[in-house]
Scaffold this motif. Sequence first.
Motif, PDB file in Angstrom:
ATOM      1  N   GLU A 185     -69.656  68.448 -53.277  1.00  0.00           N
ATOM      2  CA  GLU A 185     -70.331  67.625 -52.281  1.00  0.00           C
ATOM      3  C   GLU A 185     -70.255  66.154 -52.662  1.00  0.00           C
ATOM      4  OE1 GLU A 185     -74.287  68.922 -51.673  1.00  0.00           O
ATOM      5  OE2 GLU A 185     -73.739  70.938 -51.019  1.00  0.00           O
ATOM      6  N   THR A 186     -69.977  65.317 -51.684  1.00  0.00           N
ATOM      7  CA  THR A 186     -69.923  63.883 -51.926  1.00  0.00           C
ATOM      8  C   THR A 186     -71.312  63.267 -51.855  1.00  0.00           C
ATOM      9  OG1 THR A 186     -68.932  61.794 -51.203  1.00  0.00           O
ATOM     10  CG2 THR A 186     -69.533  63.369 -49.503  1.00  0.00           C
ATOM     11  N   THR A 187     -71.485  62.110 -52.464  1.00  0.00           N
ATOM     12  CA  THR A 187     -72.793  61.435 -52.487  1.00  0.00           C
ATOM     13  C   THR A 187     -72.779  60.130 -51.704  1.00  0.00           C
ATOM     14  OG1 THR A 187     -72.203  60.334 -54.565  1.00  0.00           O
ATOM     15  CG2 THR A 187     -73.391  62.429 -54.717  1.00  0.00           C
ATOM     16  N   SER A 209     -76.794  54.925 -51.385  1.00  0.00           N
ATOM     17  CA  SER A 209     -76.847  54.147 -52.628  1.00  0.00           C
ATOM     18  C   SER A 209     -75.564  53.354 -52.857  1.00  0.00           C
ATOM     19  CB  SER A 209     -77.120  55.071 -53.814  1.00  0.00           C
ATOM     20  OG  SER A 209     -76.083  56.021 -53.974  1.00  0.00           O
ATOM     21  N   ALA A 210     -74.397  53.948 -52.573  1.00  0.00           N
ATOM     22  CA  ALA A 210     -73.138  53.230 -52.753  1.00  0.00           C
ATOM     23  C   ALA A 210     -73.024  52.069 -51.778  1.00  0.00           C
ATOM     24  CB  ALA A 210     -71.963  54.190 -52.588  1.00  0.00           C
ATOM     25  N   MET A 211     -73.530  52.281 -50.557  1.00  0.00           N
ATOM     26  CA  MET A 211     -73.497  51.204 -49.568  1.00  0.00           C
ATOM     27  C   MET A 211     -74.386  50.047 -49.997  1.00  0.00           C
ATOM     28  SD  MET A 211     -74.142  51.476 -45.443  1.00  0.00           S
ATOM     29  CE  MET A 211     -72.931  52.807 -45.370  1.00  0.00           C
ATOM     30  N   ILE A 239     -69.366  50.659 -59.573  1.00  0.00           N
ATOM     31  CA  ILE A 239     -69.499  52.095 -59.312  1.00  0.00           C
ATOM     32  C   ILE A 239     -69.005  52.925 -60.493  1.00  0.00           C
ATOM     33  CG2 ILE A 239     -68.729  54.010 -57.866  1.00  0.00           C
ATOM     34  CD1 ILE A 239     -70.767  52.252 -56.503  1.00  0.00           C
ATOM     35  N   GLY A 240     -67.808  52.616 -60.980  1.00  0.00           N
ATOM     36  CA  GLY A 240     -67.206  53.439 -62.022  1.00  0.00           C
ATOM     37  C   GLY A 240     -67.886  53.322 -63.370  1.00  0.00           C
ATOM     38  N   VAL A 241     -68.200  52.100 -63.775  1.00  0.00           N
ATOM     39  CA  VAL A 241     -68.805  51.868 -65.089  1.00  0.00           C
ATOM     40  C   VAL A 241     -70.327  51.793 -64.993  1.00  0.00           C
ATOM     41  CG1 VAL A 241     -68.906  50.316 -67.080  1.00  0.00           C
ATOM     42  CG2 VAL A 241     -66.735  50.674 -65.895  1.00  0.00           C
ATOM     43  N   GLY A 242     -70.828  51.014 -64.042  1.00  0.00           N
ATOM     44  CA  GLY A 242     -72.269  50.791 -63.959  1.00  0.00           C
ATOM     45  C   GLY A 242     -73.071  51.967 -63.454  1.00  0.00           C
ATOM     46  N   TRP A 261     -66.619  58.085 -53.798  1.00  0.00           N
ATOM     47  CA  TRP A 261     -66.032  59.323 -53.248  1.00  0.00           C
ATOM     48  C   TRP A 261     -64.921  59.841 -54.156  1.00  0.00           C
ATOM     49  CZ3 TRP A 261     -60.892  59.833 -51.641  1.00  0.00           C
ATOM     50  CH2 TRP A 261     -60.585  61.068 -51.046  1.00  0.00           C
ATOM     51  N   ALA A 262     -64.042  58.946 -54.598  1.00  0.00           N
ATOM     52  CA  ALA A 262     -62.907  59.372 -55.425  1.00  0.00           C
ATOM     53  C   ALA A 262     -63.363  59.889 -56.786  1.00  0.00           C
ATOM     54  CB  ALA A 262     -61.939  58.199 -55.595  1.00  0.00           C
TER      55      ALA A 262
END
Length: 330
Positions: A72-74, A79-81, A108-111, A61-62
């Motif tokens: 719009e958020t994803t 997928s994040a869950m 999340i950030g790198v991968g 989200w961030a």
Amino acid sequence: MENKLIVSLSPHVHSGDSIQKNMYGVLIALVPAFLVSLYFFGLGALIVTATSVAACLFFEWAIVKFLMKQPETTILDGSAMITGVLLAFNLPSNLPLWIIVLGALFAIGVGKMSFGGLGCNPFNPALAGRVFLLLSFPVQMTSWPVAGQLTAYTDATTAATPLALMKQAIHGNTAALAELPDALSLLLGQSGGCIGEVSALALLLGLVYMLWKKIITWHIPVSILATVFVFAGLMHLADPVKYVSPVMQLLSGGLMLGAVFMATDYVTSPMSKKGMLIYGVCIGLLTVVIRLFGAYPEGMSFAILIMNAFTPLINTYCKPKRFGEVAKKK
């Protein structure tokens, strides 16, 4: 009223599938393994899973809102869950919270998001986070609580995992195999290890559900498991004292979790059925090679990430037949 003819590109028939539907289908398939983790690891499994999922959702989200500046958020597509749950399933139940948060940030950030988000990442984000933590915090990542400590968390009693005992036997301490749990215990989950990998039966139930719902096909998981069974079986026949039976290899460690939920990731696996079989066979071979001859007891995570890198090449080699193409006569 004037009638307008709307012209659009094919396909014109929709199957009803969507990213969100398939992602939540995978989450449902993960429920049996999660319930088993709660049964054997209790509070620790709940804390690790909740922290991992919350951190992955927050970081996605961030990043989308403040770095990518998209309106719009994803985070609602699932997928994040899934990344959070799978990352947690690859962690011990006594891992400190700040290490879990670092792993979620890397996953999340790198991968994932550094490549553009879902559909663009070449590597499985949860496995990328797990390997990052394994290399950065090897002591904490290899301290395995004994199953059955329902209320223990940071002060849980630890013990060697089945894969660690197998590695000791390979290095000459064959007496370690006497401490190895039996096949039934490994099938049900009564053994040490990461919280989501201990019960092969729960993971197989998830596989059956995803095959039933046609979320995945059989090609990748079956080719991985069959390859491991054959290769490990040959090694066992060559030296039954040093190498355990192929059934024990199949039921131990993260093999089932990786074959069912990690290697079958839509984005990082091949598209064609032939490519899936090649991909699965290579993962199975690499897993056994790392387990038997590598420095780490487990090789599933490394094998999948290595083959993730080869997926574009496999897709280039195994191209599906183009729509409308007529087969050439020999």
